[in-house]
Design a protein around this motif. Structure first.
Motif, PDB file in Angstrom:
ATOM      1  N   GLU A 418       0.807  -1.223   0.000  1.00 40.37           N
ATOM      2  CA  GLU A 418       0.000   0.000   0.000  1.00 40.37           C
ATOM      3  C   GLU A 418       0.837   1.268   0.000  1.00 40.37           C
ATOM      4  OE1 GLU A 418      -3.549   2.132   2.647  1.00 40.37           O
ATOM      5  OE2 GLU A 418      -2.657   0.238   3.313  1.00 40.37           O
ATOM      6  N   TYR A 419       1.882   1.331   0.794  1.00 37.23           N
ATOM      7  CA  TYR A 419       2.634   2.573   0.960  1.00 37.23           C
ATOM      8  C   TYR A 419       3.845   2.682   0.042  1.00 37.23           C
ATOM      9  CZ  TYR A 419      -0.266   3.070   5.114  1.00 37.23           C
ATOM     10  OH  TYR A 419      -1.341   3.181   5.965  1.00 37.23           O
ATOM     11  N   GLU A 420       4.085   1.657  -0.766  1.00 34.17           N
ATOM     12  CA  GLU A 420       5.190   1.724  -1.708  1.00 34.17           C
ATOM     13  C   GLU A 420       4.700   1.737  -3.151  1.00 34.17           C
ATOM     14  OE1 GLU A 420       9.093  -0.997  -2.097  1.00 34.17           O
ATOM     15  OE2 GLU A 420       8.821   0.015  -0.195  1.00 34.17           O
ATOM     16  N   TYR A 421       3.370   1.550  -3.320  1.00 34.83           N
ATOM     17  CA  TYR A 421       2.712   1.681  -4.626  1.00 34.83           C
ATOM     18  C   TYR A 421       3.189   0.607  -5.596  1.00 34.83           C
ATOM     19  CZ  TYR A 421       2.775   6.327  -2.442  1.00 34.83           C
ATOM     20  OH  TYR A 421       2.726   7.381  -1.546  1.00 34.83           O
ATOM     21  N   THR A 422       3.569  -0.548  -5.092  1.00 35.32           N
ATOM     22  CA  THR A 422       4.116  -1.607  -5.935  1.00 35.32           C
ATOM     23  C   THR A 422       3.477  -2.950  -5.607  1.00 35.32           C
ATOM     24  OG1 THR A 422       5.894  -2.142  -4.381  1.00 35.32           O
ATOM     25  CG2 THR A 422       6.365  -0.457  -6.069  1.00 35.32           C
ATOM     26  N   LEU A 423       3.761  -3.913  -6.465  1.00 34.27           N
ATOM     27  CA  LEU A 423       3.526  -5.322  -6.180  1.00 34.27           C
ATOM     28  C   LEU A 423       4.878  -6.007  -6.025  1.00 34.27           C
ATOM     29  CD1 LEU A 423       0.837  -6.166  -8.913  1.00 34.27           C
ATOM     30  CD2 LEU A 423       0.438  -5.378  -6.571  1.00 34.27           C
ATOM     31  N   SER A 424       4.967  -6.953  -5.111  1.00 37.15           N
ATOM     32  CA  SER A 424       6.166  -7.791  -4.986  1.00 37.15           C
ATOM     33  C   SER A 424       5.827  -9.157  -5.555  1.00 37.15           C
ATOM     34  CB  SER A 424       6.594  -7.930  -3.522  1.00 37.15           C
ATOM     35  OG  SER A 424       6.979  -6.685  -2.978  1.00 37.15           O
ATOM     36  N   VAL A 425       6.450  -9.503  -6.684  1.00 33.43           N
ATOM     37  CA  VAL A 425       6.182 -10.768  -7.369  1.00 33.43           C
ATOM     38  C   VAL A 425       7.285 -11.759  -7.014  1.00 33.43           C
ATOM     39  CG1 VAL A 425       5.868 -11.907  -9.588  1.00 33.43           C
ATOM     40  CG2 VAL A 425       5.022  -9.562  -9.252  1.00 33.43           C
ATOM     41  N   TYR A 426       6.925 -12.822  -6.298  1.00 42.50           N
ATOM     42  CA  TYR A 426       7.870 -13.863  -5.917  1.00 42.50           C
ATOM     43  C   TYR A 426       7.570 -15.141  -6.689  1.00 42.50           C
ATOM     44  CZ  TYR A 426      10.206 -11.591  -1.969  1.00 42.50           C
ATOM     45  OH  TYR A 426      10.991 -10.769  -1.193  1.00 42.50           O
ATOM     46  N   LEU A 427       8.562 -15.621  -7.428  1.00 38.42           N
ATOM     47  CA  LEU A 427       8.430 -16.883  -8.129  1.00 38.42           C
ATOM     48  C   LEU A 427       9.000 -18.010  -7.272  1.00 38.42           C
ATOM     49  CD1 LEU A 427       9.321 -15.921 -11.810  1.00 38.42           C
ATOM     50  CD2 LEU A 427       7.102 -15.947 -10.672  1.00 38.42           C
ATOM     51  N   ASN A 428       8.353 -19.140  -7.345  1.00 40.86           N
ATOM     52  CA  ASN A 428       8.673 -20.304  -6.525  1.00 40.86           C
ATOM     53  C   ASN A 428       9.591 -21.228  -7.322  1.00 40.86           C
ATOM     54  OD1 ASN A 428       8.651 -22.553  -4.871  1.00 40.86           O
ATOM     55  ND2 ASN A 428       6.433 -22.613  -4.648  1.00 40.86           N
ATOM     56  N   GLN A 429      10.871 -21.208  -6.988  1.00 39.76           N
ATOM     57  CA  GLN A 429      11.839 -22.002  -7.718  1.00 39.76           C
ATOM     58  C   GLN A 429      11.816 -23.456  -7.268  1.00 39.76           C
ATOM     59  OE1 GLN A 429      12.790 -20.927 -10.492  1.00 39.76           O
ATOM     60  NE2 GLN A 429      14.932 -20.412 -10.331  1.00 39.76           N
ATOM     61  N   VAL A 430      12.160 -24.326  -8.173  1.00 37.67           N
ATOM     62  CA  VAL A 430      12.281 -25.747  -7.857  1.00 37.67           C
ATOM     63  C   VAL A 430      13.568 -25.964  -7.067  1.00 37.67           C
ATOM     64  CG1 VAL A 430      12.480 -28.058  -8.810  1.00 37.67           C
ATOM     65  CG2 VAL A 430      11.047 -26.353  -9.953  1.00 37.67           C
ATOM     66  N   SER A 431      13.472 -26.633  -5.936  1.00 38.43           N
ATOM     67  CA  SER A 431      14.663 -26.916  -5.131  1.00 38.43           C
ATOM     68  C   SER A 431      15.301 -28.212  -5.616  1.00 38.43           C
ATOM     69  CB  SER A 431      14.296 -27.021  -3.650  1.00 38.43           C
ATOM     70  OG  SER A 431      13.312 -28.012  -3.459  1.00 38.43           O
ATOM     71  N   LEU A 432      16.582 -28.162  -5.879  1.00 38.45           N
ATOM     72  CA  LEU A 432      17.333 -29.314  -6.378  1.00 38.45           C
ATOM     73  C   LEU A 432      18.268 -29.782  -5.268  1.00 38.45           C
ATOM     74  CD1 LEU A 432      17.894 -30.988  -8.969  1.00 38.45           C
ATOM     75  CD2 LEU A 432      19.732 -29.399  -9.473  1.00 38.45           C
ATOM     76  N   ASP A 433      18.097 -31.024  -4.823  1.00 36.19           N
ATOM     77  CA  ASP A 433      18.906 -31.569  -3.738  1.00 36.19           C
ATOM     78  C   ASP A 433      19.845 -32.645  -4.262  1.00 36.19           C
ATOM     79  OD1 ASP A 433      17.725 -30.008  -1.799  1.00 36.19           O
ATOM     80  OD2 ASP A 433      16.106 -31.431  -1.468  1.00 36.19           O
TER      81      ASP A 433
END
Length: 498
Positions: A418-433
């Motif tokens: 709300e106060y930064e006027y943005t969206l934070s887009v987080y992509l979910n990476q595949v974890s490789l073990d």
């Protein structure tokens, strides 16, 4: 030549590090992520579309100082040479922070232009609706903006007229109305209907309330603590059906679900000032106040899903004032029982329920308003939750959406700040073990990760990456496992997503 996996050896060192202040300080400075249960120092993310795991040959266990001298320069050299960063918990990474205007308070994820990709919708404090279309890799560009002068408080998406296109419904706080914006199919919206609601409508939920298979609307009216129902004639034309009391005061939001499993959609409404939620049960399109349950201080947002796997929808509540999440489990007949309360947030302003780690169990993602973050609570399968990750957002996160934004089969997250006027887009990476089993080296990644290809190489200085033979990849429904026989020398693996 004998080989030793750094992924096997490093936990022994890391546990010593954790009890030594100087080594712990080094660990923090080197930004090596680890946990007390399982440590993956060699799972790192390359750019946006690949994950790398490394194995180093001919490393035998030596005294601690000798091992440190060998491992630490190697870690630093790899990170410095390749410009890599360690994978964060849950393997989420910030993909972009698109600007959406002054005081953006809601984000909605849906396919607005009919291309099969999930787009985003938001609005700003000047009543400008903003549609951001998805390029297929989870990157977004503005497709549509328009100022509607509705005093918009929140937005919801649904196909209200059965034309296969996602429309938008706005709750207009100071106009005491809701507005239907119909979609022309390319993500361009036109107002088609405005209806009077209660006093300061804050939120609209979409569900079949009347039981006629049409999408109806339930509106949370903040000032008069009520819910107004609008029934749909099937063509996207709505008429006010009834208004129901939802408690004493402060109905910011509501959720729709069949709580008593009778085939009819009920409503759950948080009462902000009385620290309760109210359940309105549906008796053939007519709602009745069924029960009121005590929750935390300042319940702001509710979400409904089967959290403990018993086939009945449970309720999660974000409590703003005491910065907690209350989970209420559902017993036969739709009777809710307080199961647990989770604290440690700083102003829980919203939440969403989604399976972010691909284990088939719904997790809870909380907008943490005061700490500029969103927190991921993972589900143990019985409805118990533990904090798995905290992701930084912009200032004042007030809404969170969960959807697969890049088509890889994993749930990504978006925060409206709300106060930064943005969206934070987080992509979910595949974890490789990577780890050793007997004499073999096993490389694993989640089975539900689609469109990823495992590549292998023996020299990072070259580009000779080759596909790993699918015949040697197993799949038990949870994990895919690539089995590698013993080998001399270096070997490197990565997952690539187109």
């Amino acid at each position: 030549m004998d080989t030793e996996l750094l992924a096997d050896l490093y936990p022994r060192i890391a546990r010593i590090f954790a009890n030594d202040s100087q080594l712990a300080e080094f660990r923090d400075n080197a930004r090596i992520h680890y946990s007390s249960v399982y440590i993956r120092p060699f799972v790192v993310v390359l750019a946006r579309h690949s994950v790398l795991a490394l194995r180093r040959a001919a490393l035998k266990f030596r005294p601690l100082l000798s091992i440190m001298r060998k491992i630490i320069p190697f870690i630093i050299a790899v990170y410095a040479l390749l410009g890599l960063r360690p994978a964060a918990a849950q393997s989420f990474y910030l993909s972009s922070s698109p600007y959406v205007g002054y005081s953006s308070m809601t984000v909605v994820a849906a396919d607005f232009n009919g291309d099969g990709r999930i787009d985003l919708a938001g609005f700003d404090n000047n009543d400008v609706l903003i549609i951001l279309t998805n390029n297929g890799n989870g990157a977004f560009s503005v497709c549509f903006t328009n100022r509607f002068f509705f005093s918009i408080q929140s937005i919801t998406a649904a196909d209200v007229n059965h034309d296969g296109k996602m429309d938008i419904i706005t709750a207009n706080r100071y106009d005491n109305t809701i507005t239907i914006l119909t979609n022309n199919g390319s993500g361009v919206f036109t107002p088609s209907q405005t209806n009077a609601a209660g006093n300061q409508p804050y939120w609209v939920a979409v569900a079949d309330i009347a039981g006629d298979t049409n999408v109806d609307l339930a509106v949370a009216n903040f000032n008069d603590a009520s819910a107004t129902i609008f029934t749909n004639n099937g063509s996207g034309i709505f008429q006010s059906n009834a208004t129901y009391s939802a408690g004493n005061s402060g109905a910011f939001q509501l959720a729709a679900a069949d709580l008593n499993t009778d085939g009819k959609t009920d409503l759950v409404i948080p009462n902000y000032y009385t620290n309760t939620i109210t359940v309105l049960t549906n008796n053939g399109g007519v709602l009745h106040s069924n029960a009121t349950y005590t929750v935390g201080n300042g319940p702001f947002f509710v979400a409904v899903a089967d959290l403990n796997g018993d086939g009945r929808p449970d309720v999660a509540v974000a409590n703003y004032f005491d910065s907690s999440v209350t989970v209420l489990t559902n017993s036969p007949g739709g009777i809710l029982h307080s199961n647990a309360s989770y604290s440690g947030f700083s102003g829980a302003s919203a939440l969403v329920i989604a399976d972010v780690n691909g284990d088939g169990k719904p997790d809870i993602i909380v907008s943490d308003f005061g700490s500029r973050s969103m927190s991921i609570l993972t589900n143990d399968g019985s409805g118990g939750f533990a904090l798995a990750a905290t992701l930084p957002t912009g200032q004042g996160p007030t809404s969170v959406a969960a959807a697969d934004l890049n088509g890889d089969g994993r749930i990504d997250l978006v925060s409206a700040n709300e106060y930064e006027y943005t969206l934070s887009v987080y992509l979910n990476q595949v974890s490789l073990d990577i780890f050793r089993s007997g004499t073999n080296v096993l490389v694993t990644w989640p089975a539900n990760a689609t469109n990823w290809t495992l590549l292998q190489n023996t020299n990072l200085a070259t580009t000779n990456w080759t596909a790993f033979a699918n015949a040697n990849v197993g799949n038990n429904g949870l994990l895919k496992t690539a089995t590698n026989p013993p080998a001399v020398g270096n070997k490197f693996f990565r997952l690539v997503h187109p």
